[in-house]
Motif scaffolding. Structure first.
Motif, PDB file in Angstrom:
ATOM      1  N   ILE A   1     -39.335  37.302 -47.470  1.00 17.66           N
ATOM      2  CA  ILE A   1     -38.450  37.100 -46.318  1.00 17.66           C
ATOM      3  C   ILE A   1     -37.056  36.681 -46.770  1.00 17.66           C
ATOM      4  O   ILE A   1     -36.050  37.207 -46.309  1.00 17.66           O
ATOM      5  CB  ILE A   1     -39.063  36.065 -45.358  1.00 17.66           C
ATOM      6  CG1 ILE A   1     -40.364  36.633 -44.760  1.00 17.66           C
ATOM      7  CG2 ILE A   1     -38.081  35.695 -44.251  1.00 17.66           C
ATOM      8  CD1 ILE A   1     -41.112  35.681 -43.874  1.00 17.66           C
ATOM      9  N   ARG A   2     -36.980  35.740 -47.705  1.00 21.90           N
ATOM     10  CA  ARG A   2     -35.677  35.194 -48.105  1.00 21.90           C
ATOM     11  C   ARG A   2     -34.868  36.147 -48.972  1.00 21.90           C
ATOM     12  O   ARG A   2     -33.626  36.179 -48.889  1.00 21.90           O
ATOM     13  CB  ARG A   2     -35.897  33.876 -48.854  1.00 21.90           C
ATOM     14  CG  ARG A   2     -34.603  33.140 -49.208  1.00 21.90           C
ATOM     15  CD  ARG A   2     -34.875  31.880 -50.009  1.00 21.90           C
ATOM     16  NE  ARG A   2     -35.496  32.193 -51.301  1.00 21.90           N
ATOM     17  CZ  ARG A   2     -36.663  31.705 -51.697  1.00 21.90           C
ATOM     18  NH1 ARG A   2     -37.363  30.897 -50.901  1.00 21.90           N
ATOM     19  NH2 ARG A   2     -37.156  32.011 -52.890  1.00 21.90           N
TER      20      ARG A   2
ATOM     21  N   ALA B   1     -38.143  42.771 -39.568  1.00 18.74           N
ATOM     22  CA  ALA B   1     -38.133  41.341 -39.875  1.00 18.74           C
ATOM     23  C   ALA B   1     -39.278  40.631 -39.159  1.00 18.74           C
ATOM     24  O   ALA B   1     -39.947  39.757 -39.734  1.00 18.74           O
ATOM     25  CB  ALA B   1     -36.796  40.728 -39.473  1.00 18.74           C
TER      26      ALA B   1
ATOM     27  N   LEU C   1     -42.614  41.383 -40.941  1.00 18.27           N
ATOM     28  CA  LEU C   1     -42.788  40.563 -42.143  1.00 18.27           C
ATOM     29  C   LEU C   1     -43.112  39.118 -41.780  1.00 18.27           C
ATOM     30  O   LEU C   1     -43.981  38.492 -42.394  1.00 18.27           O
ATOM     31  CB  LEU C   1     -41.521  40.613 -42.993  1.00 18.27           C
ATOM     32  CG  LEU C   1     -41.344  41.842 -43.879  1.00 18.27           C
ATOM     33  CD1 LEU C   1     -39.929  41.886 -44.444  1.00 18.27           C
ATOM     34  CD2 LEU C   1     -42.361  41.854 -45.010  1.00 18.27           C
ATOM     35  N   ALA C   2     -42.410  38.599 -40.771  1.00 20.10           N
ATOM     36  CA  ALA C   2     -42.630  37.208 -40.376  1.00 20.10           C
ATOM     37  C   ALA C   2     -44.048  36.987 -39.855  1.00 20.10           C
ATOM     38  O   ALA C   2     -44.606  35.889 -39.993  1.00 20.10           O
ATOM     39  CB  ALA C   2     -41.613  36.803 -39.311  1.00 20.10           C
TER      40      ALA C   2
END
Length: 322
Positions: free
Chosen positions: A113-114, A300, A303-304
């Motif tokens: 994520i980062r 996003a 993925l989260a």
């Protein structure tokens, strides 16, 4: 002590930085783009990457070079892109393993994520439970009854693959047992299933679609919440007595964190246009993929949701890798 900059000077500096970013995005791309694929040529990930690369090159006016960097379940490619310059000239084809691997390996050199910025989810598809035609099971209920009575063998594309984890979820939900047989990819597992050396395989639907249509394999269920358009007669696991069961495979494009939002927006728009081309849509449908598209935020969100989902499943499966 230095005096604080006047408000007008701060505003001017901010506008100047915005102008630099806008000029950079307008000049992009000024050389070939690397599209890093985390698997070897073949399979289902690589052909889609090459199809998108060809169309992107036409619309962007620069070569889009597909680079295959297989190994460590995709970690080699993931780490390579996470460390690349965020200038829009290195992109990643991401897939399920990007979210699964941090739970599967004791150490990975990236944060899913980062360290990445999502561009677009390109496709989604189901995991498919298929059995050898001679197995006396035509439904999920019959398959689970066999599993509860005696030993069955169930293959997957590998330890910790999404097929393995989907099978583990099914085992836990149904109270069944079988011997898991991991392979190095879905192809060898399918070959052994067709030859009668396995009872069942859980793998991505496009890998088995043609075998099912040809009668070489029997499909029992898909793992998504809705039936797959490529095999509309095959029920979902939720329909087959396991309400709420859902595992969705996905592929998408990502860039290193810090990539200019204007570049991300253009890549999103261009890829969405490519996915909607009749030629591309027809190829995807024939393989069993469903185009996904949508804004970067959709990938996003995927993925989260996926990253925190898999650690417990990996623990239950005992699939930790070195």
């Amino acid at each position: 002590m230095s005096e604080p900059l006047p408000r007008r000077a701060l505003l001017g500096a901010a506008l100047g930085l915005a102008a630099v970013g806008s000029a950079h995005a307008q000049a992009w791309p000024d050389r070939a783009i690397r599209l890093v694929v985390p698997v070897s040529p073949g399979g289902s990930v690589d052909p889609l990457a090459r199809l998108i690369a060809r169309h992107l090159a036409e619309s962007l006016g620069q070569p889009v070079v597909v680079e295959n960097h297989a190994g460590a379940g995709g970690n080699i490619a993931f780490e390579m892109v996470a460390r690349a310059r965020p200038d829009g000239h290195t992109l990643l084809v991401g897939w399920d393993s990007l979210a699964i691997n941090p739970a599967l390996y004791p150490r990975v050199g990236y944060d899913p994520i980062r360290d990445f910025v999502p561009i677009i989810q390109t496709v989604r598809t189901a995991q498919l439970l298929v059995v050898r035609p001679s197995l006396p099971a035509t439904t999920v209920d019959e398959f689970l009854a066999l599993a509860r009575r005696g030993p069955l063998t169930l293959g997957s594309p590998g330890n910790g693959s999404i097929g393995h984890l989907a099978a583990e979820l099914l085992k836990r939900r149904a109270g069944a047992e079988w011997t898991h047989v991991p392979y190095r990819g879905g192809g060898p597992a399918l070959a052994d299933l067709i030859a009668g050396h396995l009872d069942a395989v859980f793998l991505t639907l496009p890998a088995a679609t043609e075998h099912v249509r040809a009668g070489r394999l029997r499909a029992l269920a898909v793992s998504t919440t809705a039936r797959a358009p490529a095999l509309p007669a095959v029920p979902t696991l939720a329909e087959s007595g396991l309400p709420g069961f859902e595992v969705t495979s996905w592929q998408g494009l990502l860039a290193p964190a810090g990539t200019d939002p204007a570049i991300i927006a253009r890549l999103n728009a261009e890829t969405a246009r490519i996915l909607a081309l009749p030629e591309v849509a027809a190829q995807l449908a024939a393989q069993g993929f469903e185009p996904a598209g949508g804004p970067p935020a959709a990938l996003a969100t995927r993925l989260a949701e996926d990253v925190p989902r898999w650690p417990e499943v990996v623990k239950l499966a005992g699939a930790r890798l070195d």
